[in-house]
Design an enzyme around this catalytic site. Structure first.
Site, PDB file in Angstrom:
ATOM      1  N   HIS A  36      -0.232 -10.912  -5.288  1.00 58.16           N
ATOM      2  CA  HIS A  36       1.149 -10.489  -5.086  1.00 58.16           C
ATOM      3  C   HIS A  36       2.148 -11.461  -5.722  1.00 58.16           C
ATOM      4  CE1 HIS A  36      -0.426  -7.444  -2.488  1.00 58.16           C
ATOM      5  NE2 HIS A  36      -0.878  -8.306  -1.597  1.00 58.16           N
TER       6      HIS A  36
ATOM      7  N   HIS B 171      -9.191  -2.223  -5.164  1.00 58.30           N
ATOM      8  CA  HIS B 171      -8.077  -2.493  -4.258  1.00 58.30           C
ATOM      9  C   HIS B 171      -7.064  -3.426  -4.903  1.00 58.30           C
ATOM     10  CE1 HIS B 171      -5.864  -2.618  -0.535  1.00 58.30           C
ATOM     11  NE2 HIS B 171      -5.690  -3.910  -0.759  1.00 58.30           N
TER      12      HIS B 171
ATOM     13  N   ASP C 253      -3.087  -2.659  -5.133  1.00 57.32           N
ATOM     14  CA  ASP C 253      -2.000  -3.586  -4.821  1.00 57.32           C
ATOM     15  C   ASP C 253      -1.052  -3.751  -6.002  1.00 57.32           C
ATOM     16  OD1 ASP C 253      -2.735  -4.124  -2.212  1.00 57.32           O
ATOM     17  OD2 ASP C 253      -3.743  -6.011  -2.681  1.00 57.32           O
TER      18      ASP C 253
ATOM     19  N   HIS D 198       0.827  -1.210   0.000  1.00 57.47           N
ATOM     20  CA  HIS D 198       0.000   0.000   0.000  1.00 57.47           C
ATOM     21  C   HIS D 198       0.861   1.260   0.000  1.00 57.47           C
ATOM     22  CE1 HIS D 198      -3.362  -2.544   2.094  1.00 57.47           C
ATOM     23  NE2 HIS D 198      -3.072  -2.964   0.875  1.00 57.47           N
TER      24      HIS D 198
END
Length: 305
Positions: free
Chosen positions: A264, A237, A241, A78
């Site tokens: 991720h 969101h 990311d 973030h």
């Protein structure tokens, strides 16, 4: 020439680590041109520095985490996203624990602390990683791809079989030539499901998670009394990311990023695949009239929430 940027003054904030549940202090300090983004664990003696890079990523299961000689800094995505969204190239990041504070689960608090510290141009040209040919990574039904593009555009789709996640709100597009990061991306919060949170806490994780720093869903509904900040906050969101994960390239990208159910791990694999294919990218500088949309968002006067 588009210039590099850093902070005008030191920014400081205190928060809670999402997984540790412990109080964490964070300082952002100005850095000289060509320093890049460097994390420092200042609670250690001597402090340990970890430059942000794809190769330093060692944790991608529940966050993006860096590690150097056994020293870890978790949940950086973030903050990295906020740095990318505001066009900050050079900064020292001091943290007195193994995790960046989660704040409200979005990048907005980091954006505000940096705007309050001030952002200034530096006497050095900003370098961009220009993607020259497509690079893709797949894992089952999940995939992520970078393609050549004159600016920076992200397209993301998610798939959740949940009554509170509308099928019409599972795809989003953010183009830096059209959407100001602070307004369209920064406020989107991380999210999770009650059954996952309970399992994570049994594993000693998510100790700092709460309705104050995440959207939480049970089997049927969103538990947060205030509801969503955007109808498509979940997928926004995921874009937040991705912006943070991609900024680990060391420079902003000139590329189109397209992803389906990525996270991720795939984002990091994509960056590593790009960097390993030396013919797939080049470093370049740009004149301001070549790409005015790639100037930092604050320069365009677009910082309203």
């Amino acid at each position: 020439m588009i210039s590099q940027h850093t902070l005008k003054s030191i920014a400081h904030v205190t928060g809670v680590g999402l997984h540790s549940g412990e109080k964490v202090q964070l300082w952002l300090r100005p850095a000289a041109p060509d320093t890049g983004i460097v994390f420092h664990r200042v609670d250690l003696d001597p402090p340990v520095s970890i430059p942000a890079s794809p190769e330093a990523v060692r944790e991608t299961r529940l966050c993006t985490g860096l590690e150097h000689n056994g020293v870890k800094i978790a949940t950086i995505e973030h903050l990295m996203s906020a740095l990318s969204g505001l066009g900050i190239d050079n900064v020292h990041i001091d943290v007195d624990g193994p995790e960046i504070p989660i704040m409200d689960g979005s990048a907005a608090p980091f954006v505000m602390m940096m705007l309050e510290a001030g952002i200034e141009a530096q006497p050095a040209p900003r370098r961009f990683v220009r993607v020259l040919r497509p690079v893709e990574v797949r894992e089952g039904d999940k995939w992520v791809r970078l393609e050549p593009h004159a600016g920076f555009r992200l397209e993301f789709s998610i798939a959740f079989d949940h009554p509170a996640i509308s099928a019409s709100q599972t795809r989003a597009v953010v183009d830096f030539s059209e959407h100001a990061y602070p307004r369209f991306v920064a406020r989107a919060r991380t999210f999770g499901f009650v059954h996952e949170v309970e399992l994570l806490r049994e594993m000693g994780l998510a100790q700092g998670g709460s309705l104050d720093n995440a959207i939480v869903l049970d089997e049927y509904r969103i538990l947060n009394p205030e509801g969503l900040r955007f109808p498509d906050e979940f997928v926004r969101h995921k874009i937040l990311d991705a912006i943070g994960d991609l900024y680990l390239a060391g420079h902003p990208l000139l590329a189109r990023y397209v992803a389906h159910k990525s996270g991720h791990a795939l984002n990091n694999q994509l960056l590593r695949a790009l960097m390993a294919d030396r013919g797939a990218w080049e470093l370049t500088t740009l004149e301001q009239d070549e790409a005015p949309s790639l100037l930092p968002a604050f320069a365009a006067g677009a910082v309203t929430a």
